[in-house]
Structure formats: C-alpha cells, structure tokens
Design a protein around this motif. Structure first.
Motif, PDB file in Angstrom:
ATOM      1  N   MET A   1       0.843  -1.171   0.000  1.00 36.58           N
ATOM      2  CA  MET A   1       0.000   0.000   0.000  1.00 36.58           C
ATOM      3  C   MET A   1       0.895   1.242   0.000  1.00 36.58           C
ATOM      4  N   ALA A   2       0.559   2.189  -0.841  1.00 36.15           N
ATOM      5  CA  ALA A   2       1.330   3.426  -0.942  1.00 36.15           C
ATOM      6  C   ALA A   2       1.110   4.287   0.294  1.00 36.15           C
ATOM      7  N   LYS A   3       2.132   5.065   0.602  1.00 39.54           N
ATOM      8  CA  LYS A   3       2.007   5.972   1.740  1.00 39.54           C
ATOM      9  C   LYS A   3       1.025   7.088   1.405  1.00 39.54           C
ATOM     10  N   MET A   4       0.285   7.493   2.419  1.00 36.39           N
ATOM     11  CA  MET A   4      -0.691   8.565   2.232  1.00 36.39           C
ATOM     12  C   MET A   4      -0.152   9.848   2.853  1.00 36.39           C
ATOM     13  N   SER A   5      -0.413  10.949   2.184  1.00 30.00           N
ATOM     14  CA  SER A   5      -0.002  12.239   2.731  1.00 30.00           C
ATOM     15  C   SER A   5      -0.983  12.651   3.825  1.00 30.00           C
ATOM     16  N   LEU A   6      -0.611  13.642   4.577  1.00 24.33           N
ATOM     17  CA  LEU A   6      -1.489  14.150   5.630  1.00 24.33           C
ATOM     18  C   LEU A   6      -2.793  14.664   5.032  1.00 24.33           C
ATOM     19  N   ASP A   7      -2.721  15.303   3.874  1.00 25.17           N
ATOM     20  CA  ASP A   7      -3.916  15.809   3.207  1.00 25.17           C
ATOM     21  C   ASP A   7      -4.829  14.652   2.775  1.00 25.17           C
ATOM     22  N   ASP A   8      -4.232  13.562   2.267  1.00 28.46           N
ATOM     23  CA  ASP A   8      -5.004  12.379   1.885  1.00 28.46           C
ATOM     24  C   ASP A   8      -5.704  11.773   3.097  1.00 28.46           C
ATOM     25  N   LEU A   9      -4.993  11.714   4.213  1.00 27.48           N
ATOM     26  CA  LEU A   9      -5.590  11.173   5.439  1.00 27.48           C
ATOM     27  C   LEU A   9      -6.758  12.027   5.931  1.00 27.48           C
ATOM     28  N   ARG A  10      -6.619  13.332   5.822  1.00 30.71           N
ATOM     29  CA  ARG A  10      -7.714  14.231   6.228  1.00 30.71           C
ATOM     30  C   ARG A  10      -8.941  14.037   5.341  1.00 30.71           C
ATOM     31  N   LYS A  11      -8.722  13.883   4.047  1.00 34.59           N
ATOM     32  CA  LYS A  11      -9.836  13.655   3.119  1.00 34.59           C
ATOM     33  C   LYS A  11     -10.537  12.337   3.437  1.00 34.59           C
ATOM     34  N   LEU A  12      -9.744  11.302   3.705  1.00 31.96           N
ATOM     35  CA  LEU A  12     -10.308  10.007   4.052  1.00 31.96           C
ATOM     36  C   LEU A  12     -11.110  10.092   5.346  1.00 31.96           C
ATOM     37  N   ARG A  13     -10.576  10.787   6.355  1.00 27.70           N
ATOM     38  CA  ARG A  13     -11.281  10.962   7.628  1.00 27.70           C
ATOM     39  C   ARG A  13     -12.618  11.671   7.418  1.00 27.70           C
ATOM     40  N   ASP A  14     -12.624  12.754   6.631  1.00 25.70           N
ATOM     41  CA  ASP A  14     -13.860  13.505   6.383  1.00 25.70           C
ATOM     42  C   ASP A  14     -14.890  12.658   5.649  1.00 25.70           C
ATOM     43  N   ALA A  15     -14.428  11.848   4.701  1.00 24.67           N
ATOM     44  CA  ALA A  15     -15.347  10.973   3.963  1.00 24.67           C
ATOM     45  C   ALA A  15     -15.962   9.940   4.899  1.00 24.67           C
ATOM     46  N   LYS A  16     -15.164   9.361   5.767  1.00 26.10           N
ATOM     47  CA  LYS A  16     -15.671   8.353   6.710  1.00 26.10           C
ATOM     48  C   LYS A  16     -16.610   8.982   7.732  1.00 26.10           C
ATOM     49  N   LYS A  17     -16.331  10.206   8.168  1.00 28.77           N
ATOM     50  CA  LYS A  17     -17.236  10.901   9.085  1.00 28.77           C
ATOM     51  C   LYS A  17     -18.597  11.105   8.431  1.00 28.77           C
ATOM     52  N   GLY A  18     -18.590  11.452   7.151  1.00 29.22           N
ATOM     53  CA  GLY A  18     -19.845  11.626   6.419  1.00 29.22           C
ATOM     54  C   GLY A  18     -20.622  10.330   6.329  1.00 29.22           C
ATOM     55  N   ASP A  19     -19.922   9.223   6.078  1.00 26.33           N
ATOM     56  CA  ASP A  19     -20.582   7.918   6.013  1.00 26.33           C
ATOM     57  C   ASP A  19     -21.184   7.545   7.360  1.00 26.33           C
ATOM     58  N   LEU A  20     -20.458   7.802   8.434  1.00 23.52           N
ATOM     59  CA  LEU A  20     -20.962   7.495   9.774  1.00 23.52           C
ATOM     60  C   LEU A  20     -22.156   8.367  10.134  1.00 23.52           C
ATOM     61  N   ARG A  21     -22.153   9.634   9.698  1.00 27.25           N
ATOM     62  CA  ARG A  21     -23.266  10.543   9.974  1.00 27.25           C
ATOM     63  C   ARG A  21     -24.554  10.030   9.332  1.00 27.25           C
ATOM     64  N   LYS A  22     -24.436   9.421   8.171  1.00 24.55           N
ATOM     65  CA  LYS A  22     -25.613   8.873   7.496  1.00 24.55           C
ATOM     66  C   LYS A  22     -26.247   7.741   8.302  1.00 24.55           C
ATOM     67  N   ARG A  23     -25.438   7.008   9.048  1.00 24.15           N
ATOM     68  CA  ARG A  23     -25.940   5.871   9.814  1.00 24.15           C
ATOM     69  C   ARG A  23     -26.452   6.258  11.195  1.00 24.15           C
ATOM     70  N   ASP A  24     -26.097   7.437  11.656  1.00 23.40           N
ATOM     71  CA  ASP A  24     -26.497   7.885  12.989  1.00 23.40           C
ATOM     72  C   ASP A  24     -28.007   8.094  13.032  1.00 23.40           C
ATOM     73  N   VAL A  25     -28.673   7.565  14.061  1.00 22.32           N
ATOM     74  CA  VAL A  25     -30.125   7.688  14.176  1.00 22.32           C
ATOM     75  C   VAL A  25     -30.552   8.805  15.116  1.00 22.32           C
ATOM     76  N   GLU A  26     -29.636   9.284  15.922  1.00 24.15           N
ATOM     77  CA  GLU A  26     -29.971  10.288  16.918  1.00 24.15           C
ATOM     78  C   GLU A  26     -30.405  11.602  16.270  1.00 24.15           C
ATOM     79  N   GLY A  27     -31.573  12.104  16.695  1.00 21.25           N
ATOM     80  CA  GLY A  27     -32.075  13.387  16.208  1.00 21.25           C
ATOM     81  C   GLY A  27     -32.755  13.329  14.855  1.00 21.25           C
ATOM     82  N   LYS A  28     -32.878  12.155  14.278  1.00 23.86           N
ATOM     83  CA  LYS A  28     -33.511  12.024  12.963  1.00 23.86           C
ATOM     84  C   LYS A  28     -34.960  11.592  13.159  1.00 23.86           C
ATOM     85  N   GLU A  29     -35.892  12.458  12.762  1.00 18.92           N
ATOM     86  CA  GLU A  29     -37.310  12.198  12.980  1.00 18.92           C
ATOM     87  C   GLU A  29     -37.921  11.317  11.897  1.00 18.92           C
TER      88      GLU A  29
END
Length: 131
Positions: A1-29
């Motif tokens: 696996m190729a090394k990831m830059s800090l910017d690549d890691l931040r993009k990956l983190r933000d994408a995963k946070k978005g995916d997790l937000r879609k699954r969160d049930v709290e506050g969704k009516e």
C-alpha cells in the motif's frame, strides 16, 4: 500500500465521518425502513436502499432522515417494500419500489408531505389515525 499524505488522510477521515453521519439515528425524525428479506433482495431492495441514500444526500436530508433495513415485511407479492415514518403523517408501506419511485417518495412524501396513494400497500385505518 502506498504511503498517504497528511492531506489524503484528512480527506479520508472527512469521507468516513460523512458515512458514519448517514448511519447515525440520533435526532432524525424521519425513518425509511427497507424490507431486505430474501424476496426483497431478489426483487431489487439493495438498489432501492442505495437509491434512497443517494437521493437523501442530493436533497441534503441526511441529517433529518434515517434509512435502515429490516427483514421480511410479509408483502412478498409487492417487493421491494419500504416503510416510511414521517412525524405528523400516518406511517405507510409502499410496494414495488424502484429508483424512480424513490425520487418521487422523497420529493412528494418526505419533502412535500403528501402520500402517494397509488403505491401504498398498507397503512393504519383512518379511525386509528384520528384518535
């Protein structure tokens, strides 16, 4: 696996946070429940589930709507089936749902607060709704 830059890691983190937000049930009516029994899956329920996720994302409804799966709903003759629960409206089950109908359900039922009578296969009796 190729090394990831800090910017690549931040993009990956933000994408995963978005995916997790879609699954969160709290506050969704608003709840959208896709029947994913074997007959539902064979009839295209996975594509319907994916279409809901994309459509809700496009309409910026991810923070108010929860899409989840359940087993068999008992309407094998009308698969794929989905249960839509919106506050202030009766819970209904739509049958024979496809990607085009998903867009209509989001636009008319979820956003416009209007039932799609021609596609409803089950809903509570009127005397239950009024009480």
């Amino acid at each position: 696996m190729a090394k990831m830059s800090l910017d690549d890691l931040r993009k990956l983190r933000d994408a995963k946070k978005g995916d997790l937000r879609k699954r969160d049930v709290e506050g969704k009516e608003i709840q959208i429940v896709v029947g994913m029994g074997t007959c539902g899956i064979a009839a295209g329920a996975k594509q319907v589930l994916d279409a809901f996720i994309v459509c809700l994302d496009e309409n910026k409804l991810v923070d108010t709507c929860n899409v989840r799966q359940t087993g068999c709903m008992g309407f094998c003759h009308s698969e794929p089936t989905i249960d839509v629960i919106v506050p202030g409206m009766p819970a209904v089950i739509y049958g024979n749902v496809n990607a085009d109908l998903v867009k209509e359900i989001v636009a008319k039922h979820i956003i416009g607060r209007e039932l799609l009578d021609g596609h409803i296969i089950d809903r509570p009796a009127i005397d239950i709704i009024n009480n």
